[in-house]
Motif scaffolding. Structure first.
Motif, short mmCIF file in Angstrom:
data_model
loop_
_atom_site.label_atom_id
_atom_site.label_comp_id
_atom_site.label_asym_id
_atom_site.label_seq_id
_atom_site.Cartn_x
_atom_site.Cartn_y
_atom_site.Cartn_z
N ARG A 78 0.83 -1.21 0.00
CA ARG A 78 0.00 0.00 0.00
C ARG A 78 0.86 1.26 0.00
O ARG A 78 0.42 2.33 -0.42
N GLY A 79 2.07 1.15 0.51
CA GLY A 79 3.03 2.23 0.38
C GLY A 79 2.92 3.37 1.37
O GLY A 79 3.52 4.43 1.16
N LYS A 80 2.19 3.18 2.46
CA LYS A 80 2.03 4.27 3.42
C LYS A 80 2.49 3.92 4.83
O LYS A 80 2.23 4.65 5.79
N GLY A 81 3.19 2.81 4.94
CA GLY A 81 3.65 2.39 6.27
C GLY A 81 2.49 1.95 7.13
O GLY A 81 1.40 1.63 6.65
N LEU A 82 2.73 1.97 8.45
CA LEU A 82 1.72 1.50 9.40
C LEU A 82 1.69 2.43 10.60
O LEU A 82 2.73 2.71 11.20
N ASP A 83 0.51 2.93 10.91
CA ASP A 83 0.35 3.90 11.99
C ASP A 83 -0.26 3.30 13.26
O ASP A 83 0.01 3.78 14.37
N VAL A 84 -1.10 2.29 13.09
CA VAL A 84 -1.79 1.67 14.23
C VAL A 84 -1.74 0.16 14.08
O VAL A 84 -2.18 -0.38 13.05
N LEU A 85 -1.20 -0.52 15.08
CA LEU A 85 -1.17 -1.97 15.09
C LEU A 85 -1.93 -2.46 16.32
O LEU A 85 -1.55 -2.15 17.45
N VAL A 86 -3.00 -3.21 16.09
CA VAL A 86 -3.78 -3.78 17.19
C VAL A 86 -3.54 -5.29 17.18
O VAL A 86 -4.08 -6.01 16.33
N ALA A 87 -2.71 -5.75 18.10
CA ALA A 87 -2.39 -7.18 18.22
C ALA A 87 -3.44 -7.81 19.11
O ALA A 87 -3.28 -7.91 20.33
N ASN A 88 -4.51 -8.24 18.49
CA ASN A 88 -5.70 -8.68 19.21
C ASN A 88 -5.90 -10.19 19.20
O ASN A 88 -6.54 -10.73 20.11
N ALA A 89 -5.38 -10.88 18.21
CA ALA A 89 -5.65 -12.31 18.06
C ALA A 89 -5.20 -13.10 19.29
O ALA A 89 -4.13 -12.85 19.85
N GLY A 90 -6.04 -14.03 19.69
CA GLY A 90 -5.70 -14.86 20.84
C GLY A 90 -6.66 -16.02 20.96
O GLY A 90 -7.73 -16.04 20.34
N ILE A 91 -6.30 -17.00 21.77
CA ILE A 91 -7.17 -18.15 22.01
C ILE A 91 -7.29 -18.37 23.51
O ILE A 91 -6.43 -17.93 24.28
N ALA A 92 -8.36 -19.06 23.91
CA ALA A 92 -8.58 -19.33 25.33
C ALA A 92 -9.35 -20.63 25.49
O ALA A 92 -10.13 -21.02 24.61
N ALA A 93 -9.12 -21.30 26.61
CA ALA A 93 -9.88 -22.49 26.96
C ALA A 93 -9.77 -22.71 28.46
O ALA A 93 -8.76 -22.37 29.07
N PHE A 94 -10.83 -23.23 29.05
CA PHE A 94 -10.81 -23.55 30.47
C PHE A 94 -10.19 -24.94 30.65
O PHE A 94 -10.77 -25.95 30.25
N VAL A 95 -9.00 -24.97 31.26
CA VAL A 95 -8.28 -26.22 31.51
C VAL A 95 -7.60 -26.10 32.86
O VAL A 95 -6.82 -25.17 33.08
N THR A 96 -7.88 -27.01 33.76
CA THR A 96 -7.27 -26.96 35.09
C THR A 96 -5.80 -27.37 35.03
O THR A 96 -5.34 -27.91 34.02
N LEU A 97 -5.08 -27.13 36.11
CA LEU A 97 -3.69 -27.57 36.21
C LEU A 97 -3.59 -29.06 35.96
O LEU A 97 -2.74 -29.54 35.21
N GLU A 98 -4.47 -29.82 36.59
CA GLU A 98 -4.43 -31.28 36.45
C GLU A 98 -4.69 -31.71 35.02
O GLU A 98 -4.12 -32.70 34.53
N GLN A 99 -5.54 -30.97 34.31
CA GLN A 99 -5.91 -31.33 32.95
C GLN A 99 -4.95 -30.80 31.89
O GLN A 99 -5.02 -31.23 30.73
N THR A 100 -4.08 -29.89 32.26
CA THR A 100 -3.22 -29.23 31.27
C THR A 100 -2.29 -30.23 30.58
O THR A 100 -1.61 -31.03 31.23
N THR A 101 -2.29 -30.18 29.27
CA THR A 101 -1.41 -31.02 28.46
C THR A 101 -0.33 -30.16 27.80
O THR A 101 -0.46 -28.93 27.73
N GLU A 102 0.70 -30.79 27.32
CA GLU A 102 1.73 -30.05 26.59
C GLU A 102 1.13 -29.37 25.37
O GLU A 102 1.49 -28.23 25.04
N GLU A 103 0.20 -30.04 24.72
CA GLU A 103 -0.43 -29.47 23.53
C GLU A 103 -1.20 -28.20 23.86
O GLU A 103 -1.09 -27.19 23.14
N HIS A 104 -1.99 -28.24 24.96
CA HIS A 104 -2.75 -27.05 25.34
C HIS A 104 -1.82 -25.89 25.69
O HIS A 104 -2.03 -24.76 25.24
N PHE A 105 -0.81 -26.17 26.49
CA PHE A 105 0.13 -25.11 26.88
C PHE A 105 0.83 -24.54 25.65
O PHE A 105 0.90 -23.32 25.47
N ASP A 106 1.36 -25.42 24.80
CA ASP A 106 2.11 -24.96 23.63
C ASP A 106 1.24 -24.15 22.68
O ASP A 106 1.68 -23.13 22.14
#
Length: 250
Positions: A78-106
């Motif tokens: 577009r050739g105008k650089g970047l003035d505002v960056l909103v880093a909003n993307a994210g994921i969430a899930a309810f997982v207890t300590l006991e239930q936490t897997t390497e896959e969920h953490f990673d």
């Protein structure tokens, strides 16, 4: 004239919920918006909502370097650089300590922490001096909510990033701040809590817990982001703005 007239912005996770509301608000303030997310059909619908003359969509996953490169190549073209960056993307899930897997953490840290870091790092060559970076945090970072440990820790990392990056980028006048929502009604949050029936219970809880007596709306978070993106917040650096109806404050 809007307070972001002529500016170029990026919103990750911009196809639904807080991300989409933010993209709409930035465009209403005069910015051209690049939105990115993993689902093409939702991105196409988002561009229609924002306005095809005010937005472009780039399909991508922020945890993948090549997808971020493709996003920023579109911004660069577009050739105008970047003035505002909103880093909003994210994921969430309810997982207890006991239930936490390497896959969920990673997976949680790959998106919420590593993805956020490289979203900002790869934007650095494009960010104009005086640009604004807004990270989406969460009030969960301050609370010991059961079954939310990995997510809360990932958002605590995001809040820490804002402090460090503010120092590293202050020489270019680039401000980095965080918006931390709580109890916001979004499609993503409905999925996290387990569907519409569970969300009704959350609404009932909000009516008694939150000073405002209700859940928040995506547009209310977007208003805070727009403020931090604009020169109206020129003396706010490294801050964490709570958009929580008072639940974490009272």
């Amino acid at each position: 004239m809007g307070q972001l007239e002529g500016k170029t912005s990026v919103v990750t996770g911009g196809s639904t919920g807080i991300g989409l509301a933010t993209a709409v608000r930035l465009a209403d303030e005069g910015a051209y918006v690049f939105v990115t997310g993993r689902r093409e059909s939702e991105l196409e619908a988002a561009v229609k909502t924002i306005g095809a003359d005010r937005a472009s969509a780039v399909v991508g996953d922020i945890s993948k370097a090549e997808d971020l490169d493709r996003l920023y190549e579109a911004v660069r073209a577009r050739g105008k650089g970047l003035d505002v960056l909103v880093a909003n993307a994210g994921i969430a899930a309810f997982v207890t300590l006991e239930q936490t897997t390497e896959e969920h953490f990673d997976q949680t840290f790959a998106v919420n922490v590593r993805g956020t870091l490289f979203t900002v790092q790869k934007a650095l060559p494009l960010l104009n001096d005086g640009a604004s970076v807004v990270l989406t945090g969460s009030t969960a970072a301050d609370r010991g909510m059961e079954a939310f440990g990995a997510y809360a820790a990932s958002k605590a990392a995001v809040r820490s990033f804002a402090r460090t990056w503010s120092n590293e980028l202050k020489g270019r006048g680039i401000r980095v701040n965080v918006v931390s929502p709580a109890m916001i009604e979004t499609p993503g949050n409905t999925a996290v809590v387990g569907g519409e029936e569970a969300m009704r219970a959350v609404r009932e809880t909000a009516a008694t817990m939150v000073a405002k007596g209700r859940m928040g709306q995506s547009e209310e978070v977007a208003a805070a982001v727009a403020f931090l993106a604009s020169e109206q917040s020129s003396y706010i650096v490294g801050a964490n703005i709570y958009v929580d109806g008072g639940v974490n404050q009272l």
